[in-house]
Each structure stands twice: as C-alpha cells, then as structure tokens.
Design an enzyme around this catalytic site. Structure first.
Site, PDB file in Angstrom:
ATOM      1  N   ASP A  13       2.289   2.447   1.407  1.00 44.83           N
ATOM      2  CA  ASP A  13       1.546   1.339   0.826  1.00 44.83           C
ATOM      3  C   ASP A  13       0.710   1.931  -0.314  1.00 44.83           C
ATOM      4  O   ASP A  13       0.533   3.159  -0.388  1.00 44.83           O
ATOM      5  CB  ASP A  13       0.648   0.715   1.903  1.00 44.83           C
ATOM      6  N   LEU A  14       0.188   1.096  -1.184  1.00 44.96           N
ATOM      7  CA  LEU A  14      -0.600   1.588  -2.317  1.00 44.96           C
ATOM      8  C   LEU A  14      -2.100   1.420  -2.097  1.00 44.96           C
ATOM      9  O   LEU A  14      -2.849   2.398  -2.041  1.00 44.96           O
ATOM     10  CB  LEU A  14      -0.170   0.857  -3.595  1.00 44.96           C
ATOM     11  N   ASP A  15      -2.519   0.175  -1.945  1.00 42.63           N
ATOM     12  CA  ASP A  15      -3.955  -0.114  -1.845  1.00 42.63           C
ATOM     13  C   ASP A  15      -4.536   0.429  -0.540  1.00 42.63           C
ATOM     14  O   ASP A  15      -4.062   0.099   0.537  1.00 42.63           O
ATOM     15  CB  ASP A  15      -4.200  -1.623  -1.902  1.00 42.63           C
ATOM     16  N   THR A  21      -7.716   0.217  -4.777  1.00 43.37           N
ATOM     17  CA  THR A  21      -7.799  -0.922  -5.687  1.00 43.37           C
ATOM     18  C   THR A  21      -8.358  -2.139  -4.955  1.00 43.37           C
ATOM     19  O   THR A  21      -8.589  -3.174  -5.571  1.00 43.37           O
ATOM     20  CB  THR A  21      -6.421  -1.284  -6.277  1.00 43.37           C
ATOM     21  N   LYS A  49      -6.608  -8.189   2.897  1.00 46.45           N
ATOM     22  CA  LYS A  49      -5.980  -6.869   2.733  1.00 46.45           C
ATOM     23  C   LYS A  49      -4.502  -6.902   3.106  1.00 46.45           C
ATOM     24  O   LYS A  49      -4.142  -7.366   4.184  1.00 46.45           O
ATOM     25  CB  LYS A  49      -6.687  -5.818   3.600  1.00 46.45           C
ATOM     26  N   GLY A  50      -3.667  -6.402   2.207  1.00 40.12           N
ATOM     27  CA  GLY A  50      -2.255  -6.199   2.517  1.00 40.12           C
ATOM     28  C   GLY A  50      -1.364  -7.422   2.407  1.00 40.12           C
ATOM     29  O   GLY A  50      -0.170  -7.328   2.662  1.00 40.12           O
ATOM     30  N   ILE A  51      -1.937  -8.572   2.034  1.00 35.72           N
ATOM     31  CA  ILE A  51      -1.085  -9.762   1.943  1.00 35.72           C
ATOM     32  C   ILE A  51      -0.899 -10.183   0.489  1.00 35.72           C
ATOM     33  O   ILE A  51      -1.653  -9.778  -0.389  1.00 35.72           O
ATOM     34  CB  ILE A  51      -1.607 -10.927   2.818  1.00 35.72           C
ATOM     35  N   ARG A  53      -0.363 -12.338  -3.126  1.00 36.08           N
ATOM     36  CA  ARG A  53      -1.322 -13.069  -3.960  1.00 36.08           C
ATOM     37  C   ARG A  53      -1.456 -14.526  -3.530  1.00 36.08           C
ATOM     38  O   ARG A  53      -2.564 -15.025  -3.332  1.00 36.08           O
ATOM     39  CB  ARG A  53      -0.879 -12.973  -5.418  1.00 36.08           C
ATOM     40  N   SER A 122       1.895  -5.525  -4.071  1.00 35.32           N
ATOM     41  CA  SER A 122       1.327  -5.767  -5.401  1.00 35.32           C
ATOM     42  C   SER A 122       2.381  -5.643  -6.496  1.00 35.32           C
ATOM     43  O   SER A 122       3.054  -4.621  -6.616  1.00 35.32           O
ATOM     44  CB  SER A 122       0.195  -4.780  -5.675  1.00 35.32           C
ATOM     45  N   ASN A 124       1.610  -5.323  -9.434  1.00 30.91           N
ATOM     46  CA  ASN A 124       0.993  -4.464 -10.452  1.00 30.91           C
ATOM     47  C   ASN A 124       1.065  -2.978 -10.108  1.00 30.91           C
ATOM     48  O   ASN A 124       0.507  -2.149 -10.824  1.00 30.91           O
ATOM     49  CB  ASN A 124      -0.482  -4.853 -10.640  1.00 30.91           C
ATOM     50  N   LYS A 151       4.174  -8.953   4.659  1.00 31.16           N
ATOM     51  CA  LYS A 151       3.714  -8.279   5.868  1.00 31.16           C
ATOM     52  C   LYS A 151       2.953  -9.316   6.697  1.00 31.16           C
ATOM     53  O   LYS A 151       2.287 -10.173   6.135  1.00 31.16           O
ATOM     54  CB  LYS A 151       2.772  -7.119   5.496  1.00 31.16           C
ATOM     55  N   GLU A 175       0.029   3.222   6.019  1.00 34.88           N
ATOM     56  CA  GLU A 175      -0.669   1.959   5.755  1.00 34.88           C
ATOM     57  C   GLU A 175      -2.147   2.047   6.105  1.00 34.88           C
ATOM     58  O   GLU A 175      -2.547   2.896   6.897  1.00 34.88           O
ATOM     59  CB  GLU A 175      -0.046   0.844   6.620  1.00 34.88           C
ATOM     60  N   ASP A 176      -2.935   1.151   5.516  1.00 36.13           N
ATOM     61  CA  ASP A 176      -4.356   1.085   5.890  1.00 36.13           C
ATOM     62  C   ASP A 176      -4.717  -0.262   6.510  1.00 36.13           C
ATOM     63  O   ASP A 176      -5.847  -0.449   6.952  1.00 36.13           O
ATOM     64  CB  ASP A 176      -5.248   1.315   4.658  1.00 36.13           C
TER      65      ASP A 176
END
Length: 224
Positions: A13-15, A21, A49-51, A53, A122, A124, A151, A175-176
C-alpha cells in the site's frame, strides 16, 4: 502460515506505509466536509483511510445525514475539488516525506531479488512516487481505475500477485489500515500491518512503525 523462504514478492500500500499522504488527504477532505456543512472529527478522518475517493465522499455525506442531498454530478464535482486540493499539497512532497526505514527496506528487497508491486487505491500514486524519488522500485503497480471492488475486497492484492506472476501464497502484503489487512488476508497472502496492533489485530505480522520493517524481523516473525 507460509514460510519466509517461500516468499518471492512484496505488495505495498502507499499511504501510511511508504509515505504519510494521509495528512494531505485529511486536509483536503476536511475542506470538502466544511464546504458541505458536515461536522469533522478524528473518527471520521480515520474511517476514510484506505478507501476510494467516491466511497470516502459517501462516508462524509452519510456522517452528516446528507447522502441524498447531492446529485451524482455534484458528488463527482466535490470529489474532483478534493483531488485538486490534494494535488496542490502533493506537489510539495520530497524524499523527506518517505517514512523512516522504507528506502533502506526497498533497496534491501531489490538486492535480494524480491519482486515489488504497488497496490494503492489512489489514482495519484505515480505522482507521489515520482515526488518521493521511488518510482524505480515500483515498475509494476495495480491501476485502481481497472478495479471493480475496493478494499476490504481482495481484488487489489490479488491483482498485485498476478502482475508479479506469483501465487498469492508467495506474496507479502504491507498495509496500515484494517480494511487493507482484511484485503490481503482475503487474497490468501501474508499480511503485515504497520501501526496499532489492536486496530490491526487481523494482521499475520504487526510492526508498530516502519523502522521495524526489515527482512530479518519478517523472517523471525514468520519462522518462529
């Protein structure tokens, strides 16, 4: 649980894992909540978080009992405004925004010939990786625009394993968020949760922060 020696790939995962971010997302969503007259609180911010837009926007509107007050076109416009606000904040990112230990961990994975993929909801994420100077590590990334499910559905992590041409059992997902850990588990991959062990209780392995994310610690956790 899968043995460490069987692992061939890592799906990130990124964020909240590679960079934070989340603070920018929170800022941008807070602006939207203010715009539509929804009271913001920390719990609402955490729930996003994690869902995706549009799912995030729906949650905000539901939180303020306003889910029926906007047309689909108006919702799209709000989501676009949020994204524009977020992108303005992202433009300021540098390698200083990489979470502690992550650059060393990615370099270590690469030097040990592990395959890497990004599994971020994301759209982005390519821009964020570019700003962080980490694009070279992630030649393979799941395109969130191609996904049918968000997710905690396993689709994004299953797709990550497919991109690496690996069996899910050969992959570790990092993941966070609780929904992300659920997604990894449902994809039959080994899950690493970064953060509060009570919130991420379903993770196969838990590290409270990214400084603990090392091959040695993962091997110890999987083979004990």
């Amino acid at each position: 649980m899968t043995k460490f020696e069987d692992i061939k790939g890592f799906i990130f995962d990124l964020d909240g894992v590679i960079t934070d971010t989340a603070v920018f997302h929170t800022q941008a969503w807070h602006q939207i909540a203010d715009e539509v007259g929804v009271q913001w609180n920390v719990q609402l911010g955490d729930a996003l978080k994690g869902i995706s837009r549009m799912d995030s926007l729906e949650l905000i509107l539901k939180h303020g009992n306003k889910e029926t007050l906007f047309t689909e076109a108006e919702k799209l416009s709000l989501a676009t405004t949020k994204n524009n606000n977020y992108l303005m904040l992202v433009q300021q990112m540098t390698s200083a925004n990489i979470l502690p230990g992550i650059t060393d961990f990615l370099a270590d994975l690469q030097s040990h010939n592990y395959q890497l993929a990004l599994a971020s909801a994301s759209k982005n994420s390519p821009l964020v990786l570019e700003k962080l100077g980490l694009s070279s590590f992630f030649q393979k990334a799941v395109n969130p625009a191609t996904l049918k499910h968000g997710k905690p559905n396993p689709e994004i992590f299953s797709r990550g394993a497919e991109l690496l041409n690996l069996n899910p059992a050969q992959c570790i997902g990092v993941e966070d968020a609780a929904v992300g850990v659920e997604s990894i588990n449902a994809a039959n991959e080994t899950s690493i949760g970064i953060g509060d062990p009570e919130i991420l209780a379903d993770a196969n392995i838990n590290f409270e922060d990214t400084t603990r994310l090392t091959l040695a610690n993962i091997k110890f956790s999987m083979n004990r």
